[in-house]
Design a protein around this motif. Structure first.
Motif, PDB file in Angstrom:
ATOM      1  N   GLY A  21      38.853   5.594  56.635  1.00 20.78           N
ATOM      2  CA  GLY A  21      40.107   6.148  57.115  1.00 20.78           C
ATOM      3  C   GLY A  21      40.256   7.624  56.843  1.00 20.78           C
ATOM      4  N   CYS A  22      39.521   8.173  55.854  1.00 22.15           N
ATOM      5  CA  CYS A  22      39.594   9.592  55.523  1.00 22.15           C
ATOM      6  C   CYS A  22      38.309  10.307  55.866  1.00 22.15           C
ATOM      7  N   ASP A  23      37.555   9.766  56.790  1.00 23.87           N
ATOM      8  CA  ASP A  23      36.340  10.405  57.280  1.00 23.87           C
ATOM      9  C   ASP A  23      36.659  11.009  58.644  1.00 23.87           C
ATOM     10  N   SER A  24      36.591  12.347  58.720  1.00 23.89           N
ATOM     11  CA  SER A  24      36.990  13.030  59.952  1.00 23.89           C
ATOM     12  C   SER A  24      36.106  12.664  61.140  1.00 23.89           C
ATOM     13  N   LEU A  25      34.918  12.095  60.883  1.00 27.17           N
ATOM     14  CA  LEU A  25      34.035  11.707  61.970  1.00 27.17           C
ATOM     15  C   LEU A  25      34.474  10.393  62.609  1.00 27.17           C
ATOM     16  N   THR A 141      50.282  20.802  11.038  1.00 23.83           N
ATOM     17  CA  THR A 141      50.497  20.793  12.492  1.00 23.83           C
ATOM     18  C   THR A 141      49.700  21.913  13.144  1.00 23.83           C
ATOM     19  N   GLN A 142      48.951  21.566  14.184  1.00 19.99           N
ATOM     20  CA  GLN A 142      48.229  22.552  14.982  1.00 19.99           C
ATOM     21  C   GLN A 142      48.594  22.358  16.444  1.00 19.99           C
ATOM     22  N   VAL A 143      48.869  23.462  17.132  1.00 21.03           N
ATOM     23  CA  VAL A 143      49.260  23.424  18.534  1.00 21.03           C
ATOM     24  C   VAL A 143      48.332  24.337  19.320  1.00 21.03           C
ATOM     25  N   TRP A 144      47.931  23.878  20.511  1.00 21.61           N
ATOM     26  CA  TRP A 144      47.048  24.650  21.386  1.00 21.61           C
ATOM     27  C   TRP A 144      47.687  24.801  22.756  1.00 21.61           C
ATOM     28  N   GLN A 145      47.358  25.909  23.436  1.00 23.28           N
ATOM     29  CA  GLN A 145      47.878  26.158  24.778  1.00 23.28           C
ATOM     30  C   GLN A 145      46.807  26.868  25.597  1.00 23.28           C
ATOM     31  N   GLY A 146      46.783  26.588  26.898  1.00 23.66           N
ATOM     32  CA  GLY A 146      45.815  27.278  27.745  1.00 23.66           C
ATOM     33  C   GLY A 146      46.115  27.057  29.213  1.00 23.66           C
ATOM     34  N   GLU A 147      45.438  27.837  30.062  1.00 21.39           N
ATOM     35  CA  GLU A 147      45.652  27.773  31.507  1.00 21.39           C
ATOM     36  C   GLU A 147      44.310  27.797  32.223  1.00 21.39           C
ATOM     37  N   SER A 148      44.219  27.067  33.323  1.00 18.28           N
ATOM     38  CA  SER A 148      42.987  26.986  34.096  1.00 18.28           C
ATOM     39  C   SER A 148      42.911  28.106  35.126  1.00 18.28           C
ATOM     40  N   PRO A 149      41.721  28.340  35.701  1.00 16.76           N
ATOM     41  CA  PRO A 149      41.649  29.182  36.903  1.00 16.76           C
ATOM     42  C   PRO A 149      42.365  28.499  38.061  1.00 16.76           C
ATOM     43  N   VAL A 150      42.644  29.265  39.103  1.00 17.65           N
ATOM     44  CA  VAL A 150      43.306  28.717  40.290  1.00 17.65           C
ATOM     45  C   VAL A 150      42.314  27.860  41.078  1.00 17.65           C
ATOM     46  N   VAL A 151      42.793  26.699  41.535  1.00 22.51           N
ATOM     47  CA  VAL A 151      41.981  25.781  42.336  1.00 22.51           C
ATOM     48  C   VAL A 151      42.626  25.646  43.711  1.00 22.51           C
ATOM     49  N   TYR A 152      41.812  25.779  44.764  1.00 23.52           N
ATOM     50  CA  TYR A 152      42.335  25.675  46.132  1.00 23.52           C
ATOM     51  C   TYR A 152      41.888  24.364  46.764  1.00 23.52           C
ATOM     52  N   LEU A 153      42.852  23.645  47.352  1.00 14.32           N
ATOM     53  CA  LEU A 153      42.575  22.436  48.118  1.00 14.32           C
ATOM     54  C   LEU A 153      43.029  22.658  49.552  1.00 14.32           C
ATOM     55  N   PRO A 154      42.149  22.458  50.546  1.00  9.59           N
ATOM     56  CA  PRO A 154      42.517  22.695  51.952  1.00  9.59           C
ATOM     57  C   PRO A 154      43.386  21.579  52.504  1.00  9.59           C
ATOM     58  N   ASP A 155      43.905  21.784  53.689  1.00 10.90           N
ATOM     59  CA  ASP A 155      44.778  20.822  54.345  1.00 10.90           C
ATOM     60  C   ASP A 155      44.021  19.510  54.581  1.00 10.90           C
ATOM     61  N   PRO A 156      44.520  18.397  54.028  1.00  7.93           N
ATOM     62  CA  PRO A 156      43.812  17.119  54.218  1.00  7.93           C
ATOM     63  C   PRO A 156      43.765  16.675  55.675  1.00  7.93           C
ATOM     64  N   GLU A 157      44.697  17.140  56.503  1.00 13.06           N
ATOM     65  CA  GLU A 157      44.691  16.746  57.912  1.00 13.06           C
ATOM     66  C   GLU A 157      43.431  17.258  58.612  1.00 13.06           C
ATOM     67  N   GLU A 158      42.864  18.357  58.056  1.00 13.95           N
ATOM     68  CA  GLU A 158      41.652  18.916  58.648  1.00 13.95           C
ATOM     69  C   GLU A 158      40.390  18.518  57.884  1.00 13.95           C
ATOM     70  N   TYR A 159      40.521  18.409  56.533  1.00 13.49           N
ATOM     71  CA  TYR A 159      39.323  18.180  55.724  1.00 13.49           C
ATOM     72  C   TYR A 159      39.259  16.798  55.084  1.00 13.49           C
ATOM     73  N   GLY A 160      40.340  16.019  55.153  1.00 14.57           N
ATOM     74  CA  GLY A 160      40.319  14.683  54.582  1.00 14.57           C
ATOM     75  C   GLY A 160      40.390  14.707  53.065  1.00 14.57           C
ATOM     76  N   SER A 161      39.899  13.641  52.448  1.00 14.76           N
ATOM     77  CA  SER A 161      39.938  13.528  50.984  1.00 14.76           C
ATOM     78  C   SER A 161      39.009  14.546  50.335  1.00 14.76           C
ATOM     79  N   LEU A 162      39.504  15.159  49.266  1.00 12.93           N
ATOM     80  CA  LEU A 162      38.693  16.136  48.543  1.00 12.93           C
ATOM     81  C   LEU A 162      39.162  16.196  47.100  1.00 12.93           C
ATOM     82  N   TYR A 163      38.225  16.157  46.168  1.00 17.13           N
ATOM     83  CA  TYR A 163      38.545  16.224  44.752  1.00 17.13           C
ATOM     84  C   TYR A 163      37.734  17.354  44.115  1.00 17.13           C
ATOM     85  N   LYS A 164      38.407  18.167  43.319  1.00 14.46           N
ATOM     86  CA  LYS A 164      37.735  19.279  42.649  1.00 14.46           C
ATOM     87  C   LYS A 164      37.905  19.161  41.141  1.00 14.46           C
TER      88      LYS A 164
END
Length: 327
Positions: A21-25, A141-164
Motif C-alpha cells: 500500500g505504500c509502494d509508489s510502483l 543527581t545528574q541531568v543531561w541535555q542535547g539536540e540533534s541535527p535537523v532531519v528532513y522527511l519528504p512528502d509521503p504522498e510522493e515518496y511513501g513510507s520513509l524512516y531516518k
C-alpha cells in the motif's frame, strides 16, 4: 485442509496490502503512508574522541520540533538505560525536524507543561525546587541535555513510507564542587575549624528546553551535599548544582566566626570567575568538566598585629588568586 489453505492465502493477501500500500510502483495514494525518525543517544564532550553512553537514568524526555521551532510531539519514559542500542521511534512526517532530549530529571525539579503547536525551544523546561531561597539537595543527581541535527522527511504522498536515523549528544548540565578551606599551620597560631562557614549561591535554577537560562532569576542558595567535614587543619564541603554560566550571580562566600560573633569575611567573590581563571591556564574546561576542586588556604599575614590574613585560592590544583584582607 482447504479451509486452512484459504486462511493462509487470506492472511498473505492482507499482509501484502499493508506492505504494498505504500509502494509508489503499486499504489497511487501514498498520503497515509507512515514515516518517522529513530533517535539514538550518546554523550561526548569536545575533549573526547569517542562517544560514551550514559546508562541508567530515572527519566528521558524527547521533543520533536518543526522548522519553526514549534513542538510537534514529545514522549517521556521512566527508568531507561541509554545504551548503544537504545533508540526511540518518533512518528513525524513531511518536514524538517530537530529533536531535543533531557535525561536524568527527577523529583527535585518542577517540570513545565508543553503544548503541541505552541511550545517552543525557548520555553521553560524545568525549575529547581526551593524552600525559602534554599535549593533542593541535588546530591547524586545528574541531568543531561542535547539536540540533534535537523532531519528532513519528504512528502509521503510522493515518496511513501520513509524512516531516518539521527542521534542526540547529551551533555551534562549539573556540576559538582568540592570546597576545601585550609588553615596554614606555619603561620596560623590559633584557629577553630568549626567556626568556618561556607555558602554557594547562583541564579541558575530555571532552564529552557534548549538548555539556555533566563536572565535575572532569583538567586538561590545550594545546600552542601556533604560537610563540613573536618580533618586536621581543613574543612571540606561538597556541592551539587545546576550549570554554571557567567552573569548569573554565582557566589562563593566563606566567613569565620572565631574572632567576632558577627563573623569576618574570608572570601566573597564570583565562583565562575575563579574557575575561568583556572581555565585560562588549562586547568579547567567548562565545555568538558563538571567536577571542580576549589581550595582556599588561609595564612596569617601579620602575626604580630593580629589584624590581617592572606588567602590563596586554587582550582583543580592551580593557584588562581592570592590576596590580603583585614580581619
Amino acid at each position: 485442509m482447504m479451509n486452512l489453505r484459504n486462511k493462509i492465502w487470506i492472511m498473505l493477501f492482507a499482509l501484502g496490502t499493508i506492505f504494498w500500500g505504500c509502494d509508489s510502483l503499486i499504489y497511487d495514494d501514498l498520503s497515509d503512508c507512515p514515516q518517522g525518525v529513530y533517535v539514538e543517544f550518546y554523550s561526548m564532550t569536545p575533549c573526547q574522541s569517542n562517544p560514551t553512553f550514559i546508562g541508567s537514568v530515572p527519566s528521558l524526555t524527547l521533543f520533536a520540533f518543526d522548522e519553526n521551532d514549534r513542538l510537534v510531539t514529545s514522549v517521556t519514559k521512566e527508568n531507561v538505560t541509554l545504551s548503544r542500542d537504545y533508540e526511540i521511534l518518533v512518528p513525524v512526517s513531511d518536514g524538517s525536524f530537530s529533536f531535543v532530549a533531557w535525561a536524568g530529571i527527577d523529583d527535585h525539579f518542577i517540570p513545565a507543561t508543553f503544548t503541541n503547536g505552541k511550545t517552543s525551544k525557548k520555553d521553560v523546561m524545568l525549575t529547581l525546587k526551593t524552600a525559602s531561597g534554599m535549593a533542593e539537595n541535588l546530591g547524586g543527581t545528574q541531568v543531561w541535555q542535547g539536540e540533534s541535527p535537523v532531519v528532513y522527511l519528504p512528502d509521503p504522498e510522493e515518496y511513501g513510507s520513509l524512516y531516518k536515523y539521527t542521534a542526540v549528544n547529551l551533555r551534562e548540565i549539573t556540576n559538582r564542587v568540592e570546597l576545601i578551606v585550609e588553615f596554614d599551620k606555619k603561620t596560623m597560631k590559633e584557629y577553630d575549624l568549626e567556626e568556618l562557614h561556607a555558602q554557594v549561591s547562583s541564579g541558575n535554577g530555571t532552564l529552557h528546553i534548549d538548555g539556555s537560562m533566563p536572565l535575572k532569576q532569583e538567586v538561590i542558595t545550594y545546600p552542601a551535599t556533604t560537610g563540613p567535614l573536618y580533618d586536621d587543619n581543613t574543612a571540606t564541603w561538597h556541592y551539587d548544582m545546576l550549570d554554571l554560566w557567567t552573569g548569573y550571580d554565582n557566589r562563593l562566600y566563606i566567613s569565620y566566626t572565631g574572632n567576632q560573633e558577627e563573623g569576618e569575611t574570608v572570601f566573597d567573590g564570583d565562583l565562575i570567575a575563579i574557575i575561568l581563571l583556572a581555565a585560562q591556564n588549562g586547568q579547567a574546561n567548562l565545555s568538558c568538566d563538571n567536577d571542580f576542586t576549589i581550595k582556599v588556604t588561609i595564612k596569617d599575614y601579620c602575626a604580630e598585629c593580629d589584624t590581617h590574613f592572606s588567602c590563596a585560592i586554587y582550582v583543580n590544583g592551580w593557584q588562581v588568586h592570592s590576596f590580603e584582607t583585614e580581619m
